[in-house]
Scaffold this motif. Structure first.
Motif, PDB file in Angstrom:
ATOM      1  N   GLY A 275       0.501  -1.456   0.163  1.00  0.00           N
ATOM      2  CA  GLY A 275      -0.013  -0.245   0.166  1.00  0.00           C
ATOM      3  C   GLY A 275       1.388   1.181   0.054  1.00  0.00           C
ATOM      4  N   LEU A 276       1.595   1.108   0.459  1.00  0.00           N
ATOM      5  CA  LEU A 276       2.488   2.198   0.691  1.00  0.00           C
ATOM      6  C   LEU A 276       3.880   2.394  -0.382  1.00  0.00           C
ATOM      7  CD1 LEU A 276       4.839   1.793   4.192  1.00  0.00           C
ATOM      8  CD2 LEU A 276       2.934   3.488   3.137  1.00  0.00           C
ATOM      9  N   LYS A 277       4.193   1.555  -1.291  1.00  0.00           N
ATOM     10  CA  LYS A 277       4.084   1.576  -2.831  1.00  0.00           C
ATOM     11  C   LYS A 277       3.160   2.386  -4.126  1.00  0.00           C
ATOM     12  CE  LYS A 277       7.041  -1.963  -2.253  1.00  0.00           C
ATOM     13  NZ  LYS A 277       7.751  -3.787  -3.292  1.00  0.00           N
ATOM     14  N   VAL A 278       1.989   2.494  -3.603  1.00  0.00           N
ATOM     15  CA  VAL A 278       0.740   2.913  -4.313  1.00  0.00           C
ATOM     16  C   VAL A 278       0.401   3.873  -4.283  1.00  0.00           C
ATOM     17  CG1 VAL A 278      -1.381   2.747  -4.845  1.00  0.00           C
ATOM     18  CG2 VAL A 278       0.132   0.626  -4.858  1.00  0.00           C
ATOM     19  N   MET A 279       0.662   4.381  -2.677  1.00  0.00           N
ATOM     20  CA  MET A 279       0.688   5.351  -2.419  1.00  0.00           C
ATOM     21  C   MET A 279       1.510   6.809  -3.005  1.00  0.00           C
ATOM     22  SD  MET A 279       0.216   6.553   1.684  1.00  0.00           S
ATOM     23  CE  MET A 279      -0.999   5.296   1.684  1.00  0.00           C
ATOM     24  N   SER A 280       3.186   6.130  -2.705  1.00  0.00           N
ATOM     25  CA  SER A 280       4.024   6.447  -3.213  1.00  0.00           C
ATOM     26  C   SER A 280       3.759   7.592  -4.804  1.00  0.00           C
ATOM     27  CB  SER A 280       5.473   5.764  -3.145  1.00  0.00           C
ATOM     28  OG  SER A 280       5.458   5.754  -2.298  1.00  0.00           O
ATOM     29  N   GLY A 281       3.001   7.162  -5.728  1.00  0.00           N
ATOM     30  CA  GLY A 281       2.612   7.060  -6.640  1.00  0.00           C
ATOM     31  C   GLY A 281       0.992   8.913  -6.283  1.00  0.00           C
ATOM     32  N   TRP A 282       0.523   8.766  -5.718  1.00  0.00           N
ATOM     33  CA  TRP A 282      -0.472   9.888  -4.751  1.00  0.00           C
ATOM     34  C   TRP A 282      -1.814   9.684  -6.158  1.00  0.00           C
ATOM     35  CZ3 TRP A 282       0.494  10.569  -0.111  1.00  0.00           C
ATOM     36  CH2 TRP A 282       1.620  11.325   0.369  1.00  0.00           C
ATOM     37  N   ALA A 283      -1.502   8.429  -6.425  1.00  0.00           N
ATOM     38  CA  ALA A 283      -2.901   8.971  -7.895  1.00  0.00           C
ATOM     39  C   ALA A 283      -4.224   9.161  -6.416  1.00  0.00           C
ATOM     40  CB  ALA A 283      -2.934   7.604  -8.028  1.00  0.00           C
ATOM     41  N   ASN A 284      -4.523   9.023  -5.551  1.00  0.00           N
ATOM     42  CA  ASN A 284      -5.715   9.306  -4.592  1.00  0.00           C
ATOM     43  C   ASN A 284      -5.703  10.700  -4.849  1.00  0.00           C
ATOM     44  OD1 ASN A 284      -7.080   9.925  -2.744  1.00  0.00           O
ATOM     45  ND2 ASN A 284      -7.554   7.883  -3.054  1.00  0.00           N
ATOM     46  N   LEU A 287      -5.592  11.638  -0.596  1.00  0.00           N
ATOM     47  CA  LEU A 287      -3.576  11.838  -0.244  1.00  0.00           C
ATOM     48  C   LEU A 287      -3.357  13.004  -0.429  1.00  0.00           C
ATOM     49  CD1 LEU A 287      -3.942   7.951  -0.125  1.00  0.00           C
ATOM     50  CD2 LEU A 287      -3.967   9.507   1.663  1.00  0.00           C
ATOM     51  N   ARG A 288      -3.369  13.074  -2.099  1.00  0.00           N
ATOM     52  CA  ARG A 288      -2.049  14.222  -3.080  1.00  0.00           C
ATOM     53  C   ARG A 288      -2.807  15.813  -2.286  1.00  0.00           C
ATOM     54  NH1 ARG A 288       1.170  13.705  -7.103  1.00  0.00           N
ATOM     55  NH2 ARG A 288       2.139  16.237  -7.506  1.00  0.00           N
ATOM     56  N   ALA A 289      -3.551  15.510  -2.547  1.00  0.00           N
ATOM     57  CA  ALA A 289      -4.048  17.023  -2.168  1.00  0.00           C
ATOM     58  C   ALA A 289      -3.727  17.468  -0.052  1.00  0.00           C
ATOM     59  CB  ALA A 289      -5.076  17.758  -1.621  1.00  0.00           C
ATOM     60  N   LEU A 290      -3.845  16.368   0.226  1.00  0.00           N
ATOM     61  CA  LEU A 290      -3.833  16.179   2.087  1.00  0.00           C
ATOM     62  C   LEU A 290      -2.232  16.151   2.429  1.00  0.00           C
ATOM     63  CD1 LEU A 290      -5.119  16.605   4.778  1.00  0.00           C
ATOM     64  CD2 LEU A 290      -4.864  13.814   4.830  1.00  0.00           C
ATOM     65  N   MET A 291      -1.290  16.076   1.365  1.00  0.00           N
ATOM     66  CA  MET A 291      -0.128  15.729   1.574  1.00  0.00           C
ATOM     67  C   MET A 291       0.693  16.483   1.389  1.00  0.00           C
ATOM     68  SD  MET A 291       3.068  14.336   2.797  1.00  0.00           S
ATOM     69  CE  MET A 291       2.421  12.707   3.066  1.00  0.00           C
ATOM     70  N   THR A 292      -0.325  17.614  -0.356  1.00  0.00           N
ATOM     71  CA  THR A 292       0.865  18.727  -0.577  1.00  0.00           C
ATOM     72  C   THR A 292       0.440  19.860   1.038  1.00  0.00           C
ATOM     73  OG1 THR A 292       0.277  18.608  -2.664  1.00  0.00           O
ATOM     74  CG2 THR A 292      -0.138  20.744  -2.100  1.00  0.00           C
ATOM     75  N   VAL A 293      -1.167  19.838   1.428  1.00  0.00           N
ATOM     76  CA  VAL A 293      -1.509  20.778   2.309  1.00  0.00           C
ATOM     77  C   VAL A 293       0.096  21.016   3.634  1.00  0.00           C
ATOM     78  CG1 VAL A 293      -2.986  20.012   3.358  1.00  0.00           C
ATOM     79  CG2 VAL A 293      -3.143  22.454   3.038  1.00  0.00           C
ATOM     80  N   ALA A 294      -0.004  19.639   3.946  1.00  0.00           N
ATOM     81  CA  ALA A 294       1.338  18.949   5.028  1.00  0.00           C
ATOM     82  C   ALA A 294       2.300  19.654   4.484  1.00  0.00           C
ATOM     83  CB  ALA A 294       0.659  17.962   4.613  1.00  0.00           C
ATOM     84  N   LYS A 295       2.817  19.382   3.324  1.00  0.00           N
ATOM     85  CA  LYS A 295       4.359  19.835   3.628  1.00  0.00           C
ATOM     86  C   LYS A 295       4.040  21.657   2.744  1.00  0.00           C
ATOM     87  CE  LYS A 295       6.505  15.699   1.640  1.00  0.00           C
ATOM     88  NZ  LYS A 295       7.193  15.551   1.305  1.00  0.00           N
ATOM     89  N   GLY A 296       3.456  22.384   3.392  1.00  0.00           N
ATOM     90  CA  GLY A 296       3.100  23.836   3.058  1.00  0.00           C
ATOM     91  C   GLY A 296       3.179  24.528   1.579  1.00  0.00           C
ATOM     92  N   GLY A 297       2.274  23.405   0.561  1.00  0.00           N
ATOM     93  CA  GLY A 297       1.415  23.720  -0.366  1.00  0.00           C
ATOM     94  C   GLY A 297       2.631  23.563  -1.763  1.00  0.00           C
ATOM     95  N   SER A 298       3.232  22.786  -1.243  1.00  0.00           N
ATOM     96  CA  SER A 298       4.198  22.639  -2.548  1.00  0.00           C
ATOM     97  C   SER A 298       3.839  21.881  -3.101  1.00  0.00           C
ATOM     98  CB  SER A 298       5.820  22.139  -2.075  1.00  0.00           C
ATOM     99  OG  SER A 298       6.603  21.959  -2.557  1.00  0.00           O
ATOM    100  N   THR A 299       3.726  22.379  -4.353  1.00  0.00           N
ATOM    101  CA  THR A 299       3.660  20.943  -5.725  1.00  0.00           C
ATOM    102  C   THR A 299       4.559  20.223  -5.992  1.00  0.00           C
ATOM    103  OG1 THR A 299       3.620  22.898  -7.252  1.00  0.00           O
ATOM    104  CG2 THR A 299       0.874  22.516  -6.162  1.00  0.00           C
ATOM    105  N   ALA A 300       5.772  19.698  -5.524  1.00  0.00           N
ATOM    106  CA  ALA A 300       6.782  19.916  -6.253  1.00  0.00           C
ATOM    107  C   ALA A 300       6.714  17.544  -5.770  1.00  0.00           C
ATOM    108  CB  ALA A 300       8.238  19.655  -5.654  1.00  0.00           C
ATOM    109  N   ASP A 301       7.708  16.886  -6.570  1.00  0.00           N
ATOM    110  CA  ASP A 301       7.967  15.648  -6.303  1.00  0.00           C
ATOM    111  C   ASP A 301       7.536  15.636  -4.511  1.00  0.00           C
ATOM    112  OD1 ASP A 301       7.598  12.813  -6.654  1.00  0.00           O
ATOM    113  OD2 ASP A 301       9.997  12.550  -6.778  1.00  0.00           O
ATOM    114  N   LEU A 302       6.117  14.993  -4.373  1.00  0.00           N
ATOM    115  CA  LEU A 302       5.748  14.506  -2.901  1.00  0.00           C
ATOM    116  C   LEU A 302       7.194  13.074  -2.553  1.00  0.00           C
ATOM    117  CD1 LEU A 302       1.850  14.581  -3.316  1.00  0.00           C
ATOM    118  CD2 LEU A 302       3.605  16.420  -2.420  1.00  0.00           C
ATOM    119  N   GLY A 303       7.560  12.599  -3.084  1.00  0.00           N
ATOM    120  CA  GLY A 303       8.157  11.667  -2.971  1.00  0.00           C
ATOM    121  C   GLY A 303       7.552  10.168  -2.057  1.00  0.00           C
ATOM    122  N   ALA A 304       8.629   9.328  -1.781  1.00  0.00           N
ATOM    123  CA  ALA A 304       7.651   7.967  -1.390  1.00  0.00           C
ATOM    124  C   ALA A 304       7.433   8.210  -0.567  1.00  0.00           C
ATOM    125  CB  ALA A 304       9.061   6.870  -1.347  1.00  0.00           C
ATOM    126  N   ALA A 305       6.030   7.348   0.303  1.00  0.00           N
ATOM    127  CA  ALA A 305       5.371   7.652   1.681  1.00  0.00           C
ATOM    128  C   ALA A 305       6.207   6.680   2.514  1.00  0.00           C
ATOM    129  CB  ALA A 305       3.752   7.005   1.105  1.00  0.00           C
TER     130      ALA A 305
END
Length: 607
Positions: A275-284, A287-305
């Protein structure tokens, strides 16, 4: 480098530490030398890593799957779950008849993830489902007769409860009376003979379930249900144009497994790892929006989950909706396919999480003042703190923080004077069965409601009965707490130097990931280190640099330690100390180093 020497017996204490500054005995994690040697030879592991694998109880037959957990090797037969085939049949019947299905979810991450899994499968099959999440304050946990009557009046033909429902006897009886079929998907413990009359009840912890998957979170059970649904739909010829690829939703199963703090062993380990491997693609989108806001709004590569991202960045934000905001926000976020809606929901959850942290900090500070002010609290076998207005959405978190700080079972109660009731949440130490003691208090008439399991419990109590409850729990838990304190220890996997604690050893031990219950994150010790440039950070954290005779320099941080004895010792630069903690990657400015997250400190002069 890691120390590959002989095991140091716990009786003497690892590095001679019999009592650290947090009061713990240090032990080298127990491992069979012959098993460790076989792991080293069979899988090409370093000696410290092979010893750590053996220490986690992984035998020869299980080692390959542990190091490379796959669904192909570990996925259980859905039919091994009691009522799984019945549930799949009922749900596919409803799909074919285009009935109105409502998913009734718990308000935490596991509930939200489970709901999103089911909603996404039906959406892929052409049917949209509604989600209902009860309000934590107004409705409490799980289904109620009132909620089921409301759903029936609004036209629901079938309700699927996820992460709740197995113990909701009154609500399920009401559903039967009003003609509302209910399929229960749950994982909470059930007592023998308490399977209620419902359309289907899938729970690996129901007494007659032979799946052997009782450690799954509800999201894991829901994921197996999707496999059963695919199989049933395929049998009926409903997937001629292609069946839903449930592997794309493994990220949701991993969310539940990690955030519900389940045992990451066997099939559950495969769910988390894949599941962490799938999450790392940030297709959901959620989850992608939440990780983006958690990282301060950066839309750069979110990296491996990682487990850290799930447990400390995504999970708390999803939970914030149920704790102090709108309870359905998390389920809506994880089930939406609209990036714009996901961004809006993520921003709202992020703001709620910031508010939650402030409320939590205020309650914790007040609770600590109460404990420190009352001289009899500190030596008590169980800490019970209570005050007016403490928010019920954060008392469980605060209880956990206090349990970590004082190393004993703790119950935090928020009192609502208008309703004349206190709502409490408790967390316990290993070896102390808090749930059993709370159940006994309920049976003795001290509580309005109460129950739980060994490590956590919830209760409702009249404010005037709190002093008597304190006396009852302290008496009930005195012997267990005393025995647990004697056994309270920190298990060490390997010894490192300031120079040898590097990216290579961190990467080596990552072969054991993902970490969690049943597979603890590796604990490293460093001996006779000196503290340089200690710095007190906002939030009570302490940051410093550790040096030793190896000539290396190791960055380190102790979270929330500022007002503890360990934190105060770290702020002093004189004299050598021993430290224990977890290695974390440090990629600041591309350095690819490591940092030690300090768990405990020992003064060699006081051990």
């Amino acid at each position: 480098m890691a120390d590959g020497g002989a095991r140091i017996e716990p009786t003497g204490g690892y590095l001679g530490v019999t009592r650290s500054l947090s009061g713990r005995l240090w032990r080298q994690r127990t491992a069979c030398p012959d098993l460790a040697r076989r792991h080293q030879q069979a899988h090409g592991l370093s000696e410290p890593l092979a010893r750590a694998l053996a220490a986690r109880g992984v035998d020869d037959a299980a080692a390959a799957d542990f190091l490379n957990p796959t669904l192909k090797a570990l996925f259980p037969d859905p039919s091994s779950f009691a009522d799984m085939d019945r549930a799949a049949g009922i749900l596919v019947d409803a799909l074919e008849a285009r009935r109105r299905i409502v998913v009734f979810a718990d308000y935490d991450v596991d509930g939200a993830s489970s709901a999103a899994l089911i909603v996404r499968w039906f959406r892929a099959m052409g049917l949209d489902l509604s989600i209902y999440v009860p309000d934590r304050i107004a409705e409490g946990y799980g289904p109620s007769p009132a909620a089921f009557r409301r759903l029936k009046a609004e036209g629901a033909d079938l309700v699927v409860t996820v992460d709740c429902g197995a113990a909701a006897h009154d609500a399920l009886a009401c559903a039967g009376e009003i003609g509302l079929p209910v399929v229960v998907i749950d994982h909470h413990l059930m007592r023998p003979g308490e399977v209620p009359p419902v359309a289907a009840l899938v729970n690996p912890n129901r007494p007659d379930c032979g799946s052997g998957q009782g450690h799954l979170a509800a999201a894991g059970v829901a994921f197996v249900l999707l496999a059963a649904l695919n199989r049933e739909a395929r049998r009926r010829g409903l997937t001629s144009s292609g069946e839903p690829d449930i592997r794309g939703w493994l990220d949701l199963a991993a969310m539940g497994a990690v955030c519900d703090v389940t045992q990451l062993t066997g099939f559950n380990r495969a769910l988390a790892a894949q599941g962490l491997k799938v999450m790392s693609g940030w297709a959901n989108p959620g989850l992608r929006a939440l990780m983006t806001v958690a990282k301060g709004g950066s839309t750069a590569d979110l990296g491996a989950a990682s487990v850290f991202h799930v447990g400390f960045m995504l999970g708390p934000r999803i939970n914030a909706g149920g704790r102090i905001g709108r309870s359905d926000l998390g389920a809506r976020l994880l089930s939406t396919d609209d990036p714009a809606e996901a961004a809006t929901l993520a921003a709202e959850l992020d703001a709620l999480n910031a508010s939650r942290k402030q409320v939590e900090a205020e309650v914790q500070e007040a609770a600590v003042r109460q404990i420190e002010r009352e001289s009899n609290f500190g030596d008590a076998p169980c800490l019970i703190v209570a005050d007016d207005g403490w928010h019920p959405g954060v008392i469980g978190i605060v209880a956990g923080r206090l349990r970590e700080r004082y190393r004993k079972p703790t119950v935090v109660i928020g009192v609502d004077r208008a309703a004349n009731v206190g709502k409490g949440s408790g967390r316990s130490q290993p070896g102390v069965n808090l749930g059993r003691a709370v159940q006994a208090a309920y049976e003795s008439g001290l509580l309005l409601a109460g129950g739980g399991h060994a490590m956590a419990a919830g209760l409702s109590v009249r404010p005037e009965a709190i002093p008597e409850l304190r006396e009852f729990l302290c008496a009930a838990l005195a012997d267990e707490t005393c025995a647990a304190a004697a056994e309270d220890g920190l298990d060490i996997d390997a010894l490192v130097t300031a120079r040898g604690a590097d990216r290579a050893i961190w990467r080596d031990f990552q072969r054991l990931a993902p970490f969690g219950p049943g597979n603890p994150e590796p604990m490293f010790a460093a001996a006779d280190v000196r503290v340089e440039r200690p710095m007190a950070l906002r939030g009570g954290h302490v940051r410093c640099t550790l040096t030793d005779g190896s000539g290396g320099r190791l960055k380190a941080v102790a979270w929330r330690a500022g007002d503890t004895e360990a934190g105060r010792r770290l702020m002093q630069e004189g004299g050598a100390i021993h430290v224990a903690g977890r290695l974390k990657p440090d990629d600041w400015q591309g350095r690819e180093g490591v940092e030690l997250e300090i768990e405990d400190v020992a003064d060699p002069r006081r051990t």
